[in-house]
Design a protein around this motif. Structure first.
Motif, short mmCIF file in Angstrom:
data_model
loop_
_atom_site.label_atom_id
_atom_site.label_comp_id
_atom_site.label_asym_id
_atom_site.label_seq_id
_atom_site.Cartn_x
_atom_site.Cartn_y
_atom_site.Cartn_z
N ARG A 1 69.76 -1.95 58.75
CA ARG A 1 68.51 -1.33 59.21
C ARG A 1 68.72 0.15 59.57
O ARG A 1 67.87 0.99 59.29
CB ARG A 1 68.01 -2.09 60.43
N GLU A 2 69.86 0.46 60.19
CA GLU A 2 70.16 1.84 60.60
C GLU A 2 70.86 2.65 59.50
O GLU A 2 71.15 3.82 59.68
CB GLU A 2 71.04 1.82 61.85
N LYS A 3 71.17 1.98 58.38
CA LYS A 3 71.88 2.62 57.25
C LYS A 3 73.22 3.19 57.68
O LYS A 3 73.56 4.34 57.41
CB LYS A 3 71.01 3.69 56.61
N ILE A 4 73.99 2.36 58.41
CA ILE A 4 75.31 2.73 58.92
C ILE A 4 76.28 1.62 58.57
O ILE A 4 75.91 0.44 58.58
CB ILE A 4 75.26 2.95 60.46
N ALA A 5 77.52 1.96 58.29
CA ALA A 5 78.54 0.96 57.97
C ALA A 5 78.74 0.03 59.17
O ALA A 5 78.87 0.51 60.30
CB ALA A 5 79.85 1.64 57.60
N PRO A 6 78.79 -1.28 58.94
CA PRO A 6 78.99 -2.22 60.05
C PRO A 6 80.26 -1.96 60.85
O PRO A 6 80.28 -2.14 62.07
CB PRO A 6 79.04 -3.59 59.37
N SER A 7 81.33 -1.52 60.19
CA SER A 7 82.58 -1.26 60.91
C SER A 7 82.42 -0.10 61.90
O SER A 7 82.91 -0.15 63.03
CB SER A 7 83.72 -0.97 59.94
N TYR A 8 81.70 0.94 61.49
CA TYR A 8 81.43 2.07 62.40
C TYR A 8 80.54 1.62 63.55
O TYR A 8 80.77 1.96 64.71
CB TYR A 8 80.80 3.24 61.64
N MET A 9 79.51 0.85 63.22
CA MET A 9 78.60 0.37 64.25
C MET A 9 79.34 -0.46 65.30
O MET A 9 79.10 -0.33 66.50
CB MET A 9 77.47 -0.45 63.64
N THR A 10 80.27 -1.28 64.86
CA THR A 10 81.05 -2.11 65.78
C THR A 10 81.87 -1.22 66.72
O THR A 10 81.93 -1.48 67.92
CB THR A 10 81.98 -3.05 64.99
N ARG A 11 82.48 -0.16 66.18
CA ARG A 11 83.26 0.75 67.03
C ARG A 11 82.37 1.47 68.04
O ARG A 11 82.73 1.61 69.20
CB ARG A 11 84.03 1.75 66.17
N VAL A 12 81.20 1.89 67.60
CA VAL A 12 80.29 2.59 68.51
C VAL A 12 79.75 1.63 69.57
O VAL A 12 79.65 1.99 70.74
CB VAL A 12 79.13 3.27 67.74
#
Length: 127
Positions: A72-83
């Protein structure tokens, strides 16, 4: 009415400072003891805002999984998890970042690394 002294055309101002690299960019550092205003690290503040917004969206049930939110946010899931891990930072560190009082070692790259479990260990890591 005349002036007794003339105003010079050029004024020389001496401002002591040094340039220091921090997180891939250059910062101006004032000498020790010079009064300064805290400066926010925009990248850190933005990452914290995103993390808490994403957490709120997940808690509210707007999305079911991190993968769905990442799409939905057009961001890699791995980056989202870190954030998203930033929501686990100790409140003292979050407050320091939001006030611009964090130390020079508190950079976005460092806070995105895996965190120790105990909040007391967070403070020791970033001192």
């Amino acid at each position: 009415m005349t002036r007794a002294t003339t105003i010079p055309d050029t004024v020389m101002v001496h401002v002591p400072f040094r340039v220091k690299k921090r997180g891939g960019r250059k910062e101006i550092r004032l000498p020790e003891g010079a009064p300064s205003r805290p400066e926010l690290d925009n990248a850190l503040v933005k990452a914290l805002a995103r993390a808490f917004r994403w957490e709120r969206m997940m808690r509210a049930g707007e999305v079911a999984t991190i993968a769905e939110l990442a799409e939905r946010e057009k961001i890699a899931p791995s980056y989202m998890t870190r954030v998203l891990r930033l929501t686990l930072l100790s409140p003292d560190i979050v407050e320091a970042i939001m006030d611009g009082r964090q130390g020079p070692d508190v950079t976005l790259a460092r806070v995105l690394e895996p965190l120790p479990f105990a909040w007391a260990e967070h403070a020791a890591r970033f001192d």
